[in-house]
Write a protein that holds these residues in place. Structure first.
Motif, PDB file in Angstrom:
ATOM      1  N   TRP A 139       0.833  -1.199   0.000  1.00 36.64           N
ATOM      2  CA  TRP A 139       0.000   0.000   0.000  1.00 36.64           C
ATOM      3  C   TRP A 139       0.876   1.261   0.000  1.00 36.64           C
ATOM      4  N   THR A 192     -19.872  14.413  -6.943  1.00 31.87           N
ATOM      5  CA  THR A 192     -19.400  15.711  -6.450  1.00 31.87           C
ATOM      6  C   THR A 192     -19.653  16.817  -7.481  1.00 31.87           C
ATOM      7  N   ALA A 214     -15.980   6.267   5.014  1.00 25.65           N
ATOM      8  CA  ALA A 214     -14.599   5.964   4.637  1.00 25.65           C
ATOM      9  C   ALA A 214     -14.511   4.475   4.270  1.00 25.65           C
ATOM     10  N   ILE A 215     -13.290   4.038   3.965  1.00 27.90           N
ATOM     11  CA  ILE A 215     -13.095   2.620   3.642  1.00 27.90           C
ATOM     12  C   ILE A 215     -12.887   1.844   4.950  1.00 27.90           C
ATOM     13  N   ARG A 248     -11.506  -0.300   7.920  1.00 26.41           N
ATOM     14  CA  ARG A 248     -10.151  -0.484   8.447  1.00 26.41           C
ATOM     15  C   ARG A 248     -10.164  -1.489   9.586  1.00 26.41           C
ATOM     16  N   LEU A 300     -18.119   9.930   7.820  1.00 25.49           N
ATOM     17  CA  LEU A 300     -17.446  11.193   7.481  1.00 25.49           C
ATOM     18  C   LEU A 300     -18.393  12.381   7.600  1.00 25.49           C
ATOM     19  N   LEU A 352      -9.630  10.649   6.222  1.00 27.05           N
ATOM     20  CA  LEU A 352      -8.598  11.183   7.100  1.00 27.05           C
ATOM     21  C   LEU A 352      -7.502  10.159   7.332  1.00 27.05           C
ATOM     22  N   ARG A 379      -4.762   6.859   4.925  1.00 33.37           N
ATOM     23  CA  ARG A 379      -5.561   6.221   3.862  1.00 33.37           C
ATOM     24  C   ARG A 379      -6.570   7.183   3.262  1.00 33.37           C
ATOM     25  N   CYS A 426      -8.186   9.815   0.692  1.00 31.74           N
ATOM     26  CA  CYS A 426      -8.299   9.650  -0.765  1.00 31.74           C
ATOM     27  C   CYS A 426      -6.999  10.033  -1.476  1.00 31.74           C
ATOM     28  N   ILE A 445      -8.133  16.167  -7.559  1.00 25.82           N
ATOM     29  CA  ILE A 445      -9.539  16.540  -7.423  1.00 25.82           C
ATOM     30  C   ILE A 445      -9.645  18.038  -7.174  1.00 25.82           C
TER      31      ILE A 445
END
Ligand code: HEM
Length: 329
Positions: free
Chosen positions: A16, A148, A208-209, A211, A234, A268, A271, A273, A279
């Motif tokens: 990662w 977005t 978020a993803i 964890r 979030l 945050l 990890r 984005c 963006i």
């Protein structure tokens, strides 16, 4: 897990870290930003052709197509089906190897080729892993970026005074210059505040993803054991009344005082984005170049409900149609 490589979203530890570093670094060179700016301006011109001053258009499909093109600028041009995609990326990599200017990488594949032989021997950066990371980026970006951009358009329709103030600022600062470039960003504070305020209040990406935590922790008296899977909300901090005045009010002017806490539309921690640098640049260029030349007008101003639709990854406004009317600039 991918049959080709683990990519970035499902990777941990060394793999990662290496992929995250490569993707972030590829977005930070001056050549990347110039290329992005140039191609994005063309992309905005194409996007605007989908709309008309006389016939109302549903913007969704146009913005989805545009998102694919924006991510393609970032990583390199690719196609849709997974098998073809890997073959195509391999071909692209070979073409890149022939034409690559070592000093000036302008996209992710070029940055990959710039790594030394020994760096590319690291299995974390095998072709399979980098290709899968590119697929991950398309998946991570498709709904989130489209939601977005379309949410920003929705708020500009819903709040025509905010739209007017953005355009007045663009015209005052840029005085007819086309295309408007990123050099003007620092002077276009109201436009920047408007984009931030939409990301805060409309929360296109709410979760978020997943964890897993390494050590057990205690949060507000609750013990969370090591290895628990956790998921951040979030949205909560972005509308927390202890952090924001009138959090439910859409107010771009709140950003005249910088906020330190509670603004986390891109997640945050490490990890967060990985597309964030691009963006920021691309949302800004897209919005200023549209608003400089067009007034966005809803087909029916009474039919812009605030309820959102959940795509599984992102929140979208309910379907609406709009006109784009050319303005003098
Ligand atoms: C405005 C649109 C976007 C929003 C609001 C957004 C938001 C997010 C959020 C909230 C996360 C999870 C962060 C966390 O767990 O703390 C995430 C992860 C990620 N995003 Fe985005 N994203 C957007 C666009 C993009 C784009 C354009 C790309 C790439 C082209 C991208 C690539 C990724 C990747 C690869 C991850 C996973 C990172 C990792 O696992 O380390 N996103 N994004």
């Amino acid at each position: 897990m991918s049959v080709y490589g683990l990519g970035i979203v499902w990777a941990n530890g060394h793999q990662w870290k290496e992929l995250n570093k490569l993707i972030l670094q590829s977005q930070q060179t001056a050549t990347f930003q110039q290329n992005m700016q140039q191609e994005l301006t063309q992309e905005v011109n194409e996007l605007c052709k989908c709309f008309s001053p006389d016939n109302a258009t549903d913007p969704l499909d146009c913005f989805y197509d545009s998102t694919l093109n924006v991510v393609s600028i970032m990583v390199n041009e690719v196609v849709g089906e997974i098998d073809k995609l890997h073959g195509f990326m391999k071909q692209k990599l070979e073409n890149h190897a022939m034409e690559n200017n070592k000093k000036l990488p302008h996209d992710l594949l070029a940055a990959y080729l710039n790594l030394s032989e020994s760096e590319r021997k690291d299995s974390a950066l095998s072709e399979a892993n980098v290709f899968q990371a590119i697929v991950d980026m398309y998946i991570a970006a498709y709904d989130t970026y489209t939601a977005t951009t379309i949410m920003i358009v929705f708020y500009l329709l819903k709040y025509p005074d905010v739209q007017r103030k953005c355009r007045e600022e663009i015209h005052k600062v840029c005085k007819g210059k086309t295309p408007v470039t990123i050099d003007d960003k620092d002077k276009l504070c109201y436009v920047e505040s408007t984009i931030k305020e939409v990301l805060r209040i409309a929360k296109p990406v709410v979760l978020a993803i997943y964890r897993a935590i390494e050590r057990s922790i205690t949060v507000e008296g609750y013990n969370i054991p090591a290895k628990s899977i956790i998921l951040f909300d979030l949205n909560d901090p972005q509308i927390d009344p202890t952090l924001w005045d009138n959090p439910d009010v859409f107010d771009p002017d709140r950003w005249t005082n910088p906020h330190k806490n509670g603004y986390i539309p891109f997640g945050l921690g490490p990890r967060r984005c990985v597309g964030t640098p691009t963006i920021d640049l691309s949302l800004f260029l897209m919005i200023i170049n549209i608003l400089q030349k067009f007034e966005l007008v809803p087909e029916d101003e009474k039919n812009l409900p605030m309820e959102k639709e959940w795509s599984g990854i992102a929140l979208f406004p309910k379907p609406f149609k709009m006109f784009m009317k050319p303005v003098d600039y």
